[in-house]
Scaffold this active site. Structure first.
Site, PDB file in Angstrom:
ATOM      1  N   TRP A  20      14.332  -1.362  -9.847  1.00 35.24           N
ATOM      2  CA  TRP A  20      14.115  -2.444  -9.326  1.00 35.24           C
ATOM      3  C   TRP A  20      12.273  -2.741  -9.901  1.00 35.24           C
ATOM      4  O   TRP A  20      11.662  -3.026  -9.019  1.00 35.24           O
ATOM      5  CB  TRP A  20      14.090  -1.625  -7.949  1.00 35.24           C
ATOM      6  CG  TRP A  20      13.662  -0.391  -7.109  1.00 35.24           C
ATOM      7  CD1 TRP A  20      12.802   0.129  -7.535  1.00 35.24           C
ATOM      8  CD2 TRP A  20      14.241   0.752  -7.251  1.00 35.24           C
ATOM      9  NE1 TRP A  20      12.029   1.486  -6.848  1.00 35.24           N
ATOM     10  CE2 TRP A  20      13.930   2.228  -7.016  1.00 35.24           C
ATOM     11  CE3 TRP A  20      15.921   1.288  -7.478  1.00 35.24           C
ATOM     12  CZ2 TRP A  20      14.351   3.166  -7.017  1.00 35.24           C
ATOM     13  CZ3 TRP A  20      16.665   2.587  -7.522  1.00 35.24           C
ATOM     14  CH2 TRP A  20      15.541   3.663  -7.089  1.00 35.24           C
ATOM     15  N   GLU A  33      13.795  -0.999  -1.140  1.00 39.31           N
ATOM     16  CA  GLU A  33      13.459  -0.359   0.067  1.00 39.31           C
ATOM     17  C   GLU A  33      14.593   0.186   1.294  1.00 39.31           C
ATOM     18  O   GLU A  33      13.988   0.910   1.839  1.00 39.31           O
ATOM     19  CB  GLU A  33      12.626  -1.674   0.085  1.00 39.31           C
ATOM     20  CG  GLU A  33      11.277  -1.728  -0.425  1.00 39.31           C
ATOM     21  CD  GLU A  33      10.423  -0.443  -1.113  1.00 39.31           C
ATOM     22  OE1 GLU A  33      10.198  -0.054  -0.324  1.00 39.31           O
ATOM     23  OE2 GLU A  33      10.100  -0.786  -1.825  1.00 39.31           O
ATOM     24  N   THR A  39      15.843   8.142   2.661  1.00 43.23           N
ATOM     25  CA  THR A  39      16.312   8.740   1.521  1.00 43.23           C
ATOM     26  C   THR A  39      15.678   8.746   0.046  1.00 43.23           C
ATOM     27  O   THR A  39      14.924   8.022  -0.412  1.00 43.23           O
ATOM     28  CB  THR A  39      17.935   7.573   1.344  1.00 43.23           C
ATOM     29  OG1 THR A  39      18.186   6.821   1.833  1.00 43.23           O
ATOM     30  CG2 THR A  39      18.841   8.184  -0.166  1.00 43.23           C
ATOM     31  N   LEU A  76      25.148   7.286   2.951  1.00 47.08           N
ATOM     32  CA  LEU A  76      23.288   6.844   2.871  1.00 47.08           C
ATOM     33  C   LEU A  76      23.261   7.554   4.874  1.00 47.08           C
ATOM     34  O   LEU A  76      22.049   7.657   4.361  1.00 47.08           O
ATOM     35  CB  LEU A  76      23.401   5.985   2.866  1.00 47.08           C
ATOM     36  CG  LEU A  76      22.654   5.673   1.222  1.00 47.08           C
ATOM     37  CD1 LEU A  76      22.393   4.402   1.390  1.00 47.08           C
ATOM     38  CD2 LEU A  76      21.874   6.857   0.490  1.00 47.08           C
ATOM     39  N   GLY A  77      24.286   7.617   5.340  1.00 47.16           N
ATOM     40  CA  GLY A  77      23.598   7.334   6.950  1.00 47.16           C
ATOM     41  C   GLY A  77      22.801   6.619   7.636  1.00 47.16           C
ATOM     42  O   GLY A  77      22.745   5.537   6.855  1.00 47.16           O
ATOM     43  N   TYR A 116       6.460  -0.887   6.949  1.00 47.54           N
ATOM     44  CA  TYR A 116       6.043  -0.371   5.338  1.00 47.54           C
ATOM     45  C   TYR A 116       7.125  -1.635   4.585  1.00 47.54           C
ATOM     46  O   TYR A 116       7.135  -2.331   3.310  1.00 47.54           O
ATOM     47  CB  TYR A 116       6.978   0.816   5.488  1.00 47.54           C
ATOM     48  CG  TYR A 116       7.299   1.410   3.511  1.00 47.54           C
ATOM     49  CD1 TYR A 116       6.371   1.766   3.176  1.00 47.54           C
ATOM     50  CD2 TYR A 116       8.253   1.172   3.307  1.00 47.54           C
ATOM     51  CE1 TYR A 116       6.528   2.173   2.390  1.00 47.54           C
ATOM     52  CE2 TYR A 116       9.090   1.658   2.352  1.00 47.54           C
ATOM     53  CZ  TYR A 116       7.841   1.972   1.562  1.00 47.54           C
ATOM     54  OH  TYR A 116       8.443   2.570   0.092  1.00 47.54           O
ATOM     55  N   ASP A 134       4.251   4.972   4.432  1.00 46.43           N
ATOM     56  CA  ASP A 134       5.250   5.954   4.025  1.00 46.43           C
ATOM     57  C   ASP A 134       5.322   7.865   4.569  1.00 46.43           C
ATOM     58  O   ASP A 134       3.840   7.578   4.161  1.00 46.43           O
ATOM     59  CB  ASP A 134       5.752   5.341   3.269  1.00 46.43           C
ATOM     60  CG  ASP A 134       5.823   6.499   2.233  1.00 46.43           C
ATOM     61  OD1 ASP A 134       4.875   6.530   1.236  1.00 46.43           O
ATOM     62  OD2 ASP A 134       6.780   6.204   1.157  1.00 46.43           O
TER      63      ASP A 134
END
Length: 354
Positions: A20, A33, A39, A76-77, A116, A134
């Site tokens: 990215w 993002e 993560t 990933l939750g 963010y 962040d």
């Protein structure tokens, strides 16, 4: 400002190679993002590659079913991120003709995009001078300026945002934002930061006062709730089991699971008397055994799930209610499920069940 220039200089020499970072495409930046929220990069990178391969454009993602998106997201939750991702893709594709908003203010209107994420997209894609804040940024700023205001308090959020705005490099906003995030991730780490070779060591307040390990300050988390999940894993004579989709606004909305009895159950005797079990088994002969005797503890941010799987074998076909699906063993893997169930399915459905 010297602070920002030193960070950018460090970044250009030390940044990690990430896919990215090779693009200004807002679709790809937005995807990265959202995936990287809560993560680690090492965990998020394969998901980013899967999403960009499976859904090369925002139109491809918009045209996918929610189940496809949730399945790709599995593991990933925080599954609301995936649902918001899908909703935003449909909005951008259908209402905005595939064109992402080009300002911080307009990006904030997208579902699942907060301060963010909007700052990151606006600065990286459109060179708008809006600072990202962040966890990594909080850590760098709190240590460098010696600020002990809790970062998760209303006062702290406001204080650090104002400070971040004053430090923003207006000439190189994209590089600066990425630099301070990377600096926090690699150099000014939560534990054992590399202070001895830090380019900011001569003016870092925390280093001067010897309180680097105690910063940033964070208010204590909410009390963790305990829940007890007892899953019924049915195995019929024709190689079928039962899955049902979670509904409501609790955890795992839209994902699939086995029939669930929630509540502290002490064993097989209590399971077989439960209405959920009785409705499915009815009068059929069955054999029930715990998959493992010990409870599996699955930890979420504010909940710990104490889980047990019960294997129920029937020498007959299954009865399922309208909200339950009879699923062939070979198809179980294709349904989006929480990682707790995904790990079980991976282990159990490899075996011969009959």
């Amino acid at each position: 400002m010297i602070f920002s220039k030193k960070l950018i200089s460090w970044y250009l020499q030390n940044k990690r190679s990430m896919p990215w970072r090779e693009t200004k495409n807002p679709y790809h930046i937005w995807l990265s993002e959202i995936i990287l929220q809560q993560t680690r990069v090492a965990q998020g990178l394969p998901y980013y590659m899967s999403f960009t391969t499976t859904f090369p454009t925002v139109f491809d993602l918009a045209n996918a079913s929610e189940e496809e998106v949730l399945k790709l997201w599995q593991g990933l939750g925080y599954y609301s991120r995936a649902r918001n991702l899908h909703a935003t893709a449909k909005y951008v594709a259908n209402d905005l003709k595939g064109v992402f908003p080009a300002t911080y203010k307009d990006l904030l209107q997208l579902k699942g995009v907060g301060d963010y994420t909007a700052s990151a997209i606006a600065s990286i894609c459109y060179n708008e001078a809006v600072p990202v804040v962040d966890g990594n940024v909080y850590r760098v700023l709190s240590r460098y300026f010696g600020i002990d205001t809790p970062i998760n308090s209303t006062k702290g959020i406001s204080e650090f945002k104002k400070l971040a705005i004053t430090l923003m490099d207006h000439d190189e906003p994209a590089e600066y934002n990425q630099a301070i995030m990377e600096f926090g991730a690699l150099q000014c780490k939560p534990k054992s930061p590399y202070c001895i070779v830090c380019p900011l060591q001569d003016s870092c307040e925390a280093l001067k006062k010897g309180n680097v390990p105690s910063l940033p300050v964070k208010l204590k988390k909410l009390k963790v709730k305990k829940r007890y999940f007892n899953y019924l894993v049915f195995s019929s004579s024709n190689q079928e089991t039962i899955l049902q989709q979670r509904v409501g606004n609790g955890i795992w909305k839209g994902l699939y699971e086995f029939p669930l009895i929630e509540g502290e159950v002490v064993g097989v005797d209590e399971i077989v008397l439960n209405d959920i079990f009785q409705k499915i088994v009815n009068t059929k002969e069955y054999e029930i055994t715990p998959y493992k005797e010990e409870l599996i503890v699955h930890k979420l941010s504010h909940q710990h799930l104490y889980t047990k799987f019960y294997i129920v074998k029937l020498n007959d076909s299954l009865n399922g209610s309208e909200d339950q699906k009879k699923v062939n063993f070979k198809d179980v893997h294709s349904y989006p499920v929480p990682i707790l169930l995904g790990n079980f399915i991976e282990a159990f459905f490899k075996k011969d069940l009959v």
